[in-house]
Design an enzyme around this catalytic site. Structure first.
Site, PDB file in Angstrom:
ATOM      1  N   LYS A   1      -9.638 -32.113  16.175  1.00  0.00           N
ATOM      2  CA  LYS A   1     -11.185 -32.698  15.587  1.00  0.00           C
ATOM      3  C   LYS A   1     -11.904 -34.023  15.793  1.00  0.00           C
ATOM      4  CE  LYS A   1     -13.686 -32.819  11.309  1.00  0.00           C
ATOM      5  NZ  LYS A   1     -13.903 -31.596  11.117  1.00  0.00           N
TER       6      LYS A   1
ATOM      7  N   THR B   1      -9.431 -35.556   7.115  1.00  0.00           N
ATOM      8  CA  THR B   1     -10.110 -36.530   8.987  1.00  0.00           C
ATOM      9  C   THR B   1      -9.673 -37.497   8.377  1.00  0.00           C
ATOM     10  OG1 THR B   1     -11.840 -34.591   9.188  1.00  0.00           O
ATOM     11  CG2 THR B   1     -11.171 -36.557  10.610  1.00  0.00           C
TER      12      THR B   1
ATOM     13  N   LYS C   1     -18.148 -42.313  11.028  1.00  0.00           N
ATOM     14  CA  LYS C   1     -16.255 -42.329  10.451  1.00  0.00           C
ATOM     15  C   LYS C   1     -16.014 -40.979  11.692  1.00  0.00           C
ATOM     16  CE  LYS C   1     -12.713 -40.329   7.509  1.00  0.00           C
ATOM     17  NZ  LYS C   1     -12.271 -39.339   6.906  1.00  0.00           N
TER      18      LYS C   1
HETATM   19  P1  NAD Z   1     -14.906 -36.818  -1.128  1.00  0.00           P
HETATM   20  O1  NAD Z   1     -15.207 -37.780  -1.225  1.00  0.00           O
HETATM   21  O2  NAD Z   1     -15.608 -35.206  -1.606  1.00  0.00           O
HETATM   22  O3  NAD Z   1     -12.837 -36.056  -1.778  1.00  0.00           O
HETATM   23  C1  NAD Z   1     -12.224 -37.085  -1.347  1.00  0.00           C
HETATM   24  C2  NAD Z   1     -11.606 -37.272  -3.171  1.00  0.00           C
HETATM   25  O4  NAD Z   1     -10.287 -38.077  -2.575  1.00  0.00           O
HETATM   26  C3  NAD Z   1     -12.651 -37.587  -4.273  1.00  0.00           C
HETATM   27  O5  NAD Z   1     -12.608 -36.665  -5.095  1.00  0.00           O
HETATM   28  C4  NAD Z   1     -11.498 -38.644  -4.472  1.00  0.00           C
HETATM   29  O6  NAD Z   1     -11.739 -39.228  -6.233  1.00  0.00           O
HETATM   30  C5  NAD Z   1     -10.249 -38.311  -4.161  1.00  0.00           C
HETATM   31  N1  NAD Z   1      -9.259 -39.108  -4.290  1.00  0.00           N
HETATM   32  C6  NAD Z   1      -9.079 -41.021  -4.062  1.00  0.00           C
HETATM   33  N2  NAD Z   1      -7.883 -41.128  -3.271  1.00  0.00           N
HETATM   34  C7  NAD Z   1      -7.192 -39.856  -4.149  1.00  0.00           C
HETATM   35  C8  NAD Z   1      -5.861 -40.595  -4.455  1.00  0.00           C
HETATM   36  N3  NAD Z   1      -5.273 -41.652  -4.185  1.00  0.00           N
HETATM   37  N4  NAD Z   1      -5.353 -38.974  -5.087  1.00  0.00           N
HETATM   38  C9  NAD Z   1      -5.796 -38.243  -5.692  1.00  0.00           C
HETATM   39  N5  NAD Z   1      -7.030 -38.357  -4.560  1.00  0.00           N
HETATM   40  C10 NAD Z   1      -7.810 -38.828  -4.469  1.00  0.00           C
HETATM   41  O7  NAD Z   1     -15.119 -36.234   0.817  1.00  0.00           O
HETATM   42  P2  NAD Z   1     -15.002 -34.727   1.260  1.00  0.00           P
HETATM   43  O8  NAD Z   1     -16.433 -34.483   1.521  1.00  0.00           O
HETATM   44  O9  NAD Z   1     -13.909 -33.318   0.025  1.00  0.00           O
HETATM   45  O10 NAD Z   1     -13.938 -35.241   2.471  1.00  0.00           O
HETATM   46  C11 NAD Z   1     -12.357 -34.693   2.412  1.00  0.00           C
HETATM   47  C12 NAD Z   1     -12.181 -34.227   3.949  1.00  0.00           C
HETATM   48  O11 NAD Z   1     -12.684 -33.689   4.753  1.00  0.00           O
HETATM   49  C13 NAD Z   1     -12.466 -36.588   4.363  1.00  0.00           C
HETATM   50  O12 NAD Z   1     -11.487 -36.786   5.087  1.00  0.00           O
HETATM   51  C14 NAD Z   1     -13.265 -35.898   5.140  1.00  0.00           C
HETATM   52  O13 NAD Z   1     -13.446 -36.857   6.533  1.00  0.00           O
HETATM   53  C15 NAD Z   1     -13.125 -34.770   5.461  1.00  0.00           C
HETATM   54  N6  NAD Z   1     -14.395 -33.178   6.051  1.00  0.00           N
HETATM   55  C16 NAD Z   1     -15.119 -33.552   5.242  1.00  0.00           C
HETATM   56  C17 NAD Z   1     -16.814 -32.348   5.653  1.00  0.00           C
HETATM   57  C18 NAD Z   1     -17.499 -32.241   4.263  1.00  0.00           C
HETATM   58  O14 NAD Z   1     -18.581 -31.697   5.328  1.00  0.00           O
HETATM   59  N7  NAD Z   1     -17.823 -33.232   3.261  1.00  0.00           N
HETATM   60  C19 NAD Z   1     -16.297 -31.552   6.029  1.00  0.00           C
HETATM   61  C20 NAD Z   1     -15.158 -31.878   7.643  1.00  0.00           C
HETATM   62  C21 NAD Z   1     -14.216 -32.615   6.908  1.00  0.00           C
END
Ligand code: NAD
Length: 290
Positions: free
Chosen positions: A162, A87, A237
């Site tokens: 979204k 997102t 966010k």
């Molecule tokens: P998270 O923080 O668990 O995962 C993100 C991952 O990206 C981490 O493991 C981090 O180490 C990795 N990362 C960061 N920088 C990086 C780079 N340069 N190269 C490679 N990897 C890198 O977050 P999440 O909960 O998995 O969410 C991910 C996305 O999905 C976000 O944009 C969030 O808004 C969206 N989202 C989350 C949810 C939820 O319920 N968690 C629901 C819908 C959407």
């Protein structure tokens, strides 16, 4: 298909696992060194992208997506498609789409709804933006990771859908919490309030499916001491993204602005790490001057 998957966090990890379990050849990379069952580990993001038919990214925010895309796009093979499921702000999605197009690649912005449970179960909803041809290429993957994919329009449309959806969600949750607070002051039992509203014109997802009152309605994070679920800081966010988009597009969103301010105060005042429905006890405490 040969798939590169970058960002193996709470969402990306189980999504990559489901793609591998469905028989795809998945190579993943995460800066945190995360390993995922069935997914080969690459040494860098470009390594994961090399030779892939589709590269999926699932990253925290727009600036990180832009950095990763700048590394990954030159490593991708001609005709491959970059699918960003994070997102992020609409502008970042459109900027990355342009870069991909200039390099002869396809791009789809495809943020998801459904949370960590949906990512694990493969029941996410994808809202996608991009060319019809690129959406068609990515669709078989959406069908493994989710149960519904809507092609919303050109690049950035998925992110637009979204943030509009989540702006409604933030506003409606605050409205439901306020109404339960008022009902209590008026001596109305919360269960009776639920019974009436959930089948009346005030019904909405925030009350019917995600009721913020413990012990009332279906089982929700309220019944688990407000452990997320959908964390308050993630709602903040998304509300901030909707406000940035509204500013850039000159749209008038006063309720969205107020919801963003209230969630900012909530996150600052102890809401970080709690479910976004925990604004209910927070509002009650604020009223008591706590
Ligand atoms: P998270 O923080 O668990 O995962 C993100 C991952 O990206 C981490 O493991 C981090 O180490 C990795 N990362 C960061 N920088 C990086 C780079 N340069 N190269 C490679 N990897 C890198 O977050 P999440 O909960 O998995 O969410 C991910 C996305 O999905 C976000 O944009 C969030 O808004 C969206 N989202 C989350 C949810 C939820 O319920 N968690 C629901 C819908 C959407």
């Amino acid at each position: 298909m040969k798939i590169g998957f970058i960002g193996l966090g709470n969402m990306g990890g189980p999504m990559a696992k489901n793609l591998a379990a469905a028989g795809h050849d998945v190579t993943g990379f995460d800066v945190a060194g995360v390993t995922v069952e069935g997914v080969a580990q690459a040494a860098s993001a470009p390594d994961a992208a090399q030779g892939a038919d589709i590269v999926v990214t699932m990253l925290p925010d727009g600036p990180i997506l832009r950095r990763v895309a700048a590394e990954v796009i030159p490593a991708m093979q001609a005709g491959a498609v970059l699918v960003d499921c994070s997102t992020v702000d609409v502008e970042s999605a459109r900027a990355v789409a342009e870069q991909a197009q200039a390099a002869g690649l396809g791009f789809v912005d495809a943020p998801v709804s459904g949370g960590i449970g949906g990512a694990q179960a493969g029941t996410l909803t994808f809202m996608a933006g991009g060319a019809e041809r690129d959406f068609a290429t990515a669709l078989p993957l959406f069908e493994i990771m989710g149960q519904k994919a809507v092609h919303c329009g050109g690049a950035g449309s998925g992110q637009a859908a979204k943030i509009c959806n989540n702006m409604i969600l933030g506003i409606s949750m605050l409205g439901v919490c306020e109404a339960f607070g008022l009902a209590q002051k008026l001596g109305l039992d919360a269960q009776k309030m639920f019974d009436v509203v959930s089948t009346s014109s005030g019904s909405c997802w925030s009350i019917n499916t995600y009721c913020p009152v413990p012990g009332v309605g279906p089982k929700t994070p309220a019944d688990n001491d407000y452990k997320p679920g959908f964390a308050a800081e993630l709602m903040l966010k998304d509300l901030n993204l909707s406000q940035a988009a509204a500013g850039a597009a000159d749209a008038d969103t006063p309720m969205g602005a107020h919801a963003a301010a209230l969630y900012a105060a909530f996150v600052e005042g102890g809401g970080k790490g709690r479910d976004f429905s925990a604004v209910l006890p927070w509002l009650a405490g604020r009223h008591r001057g706590e």
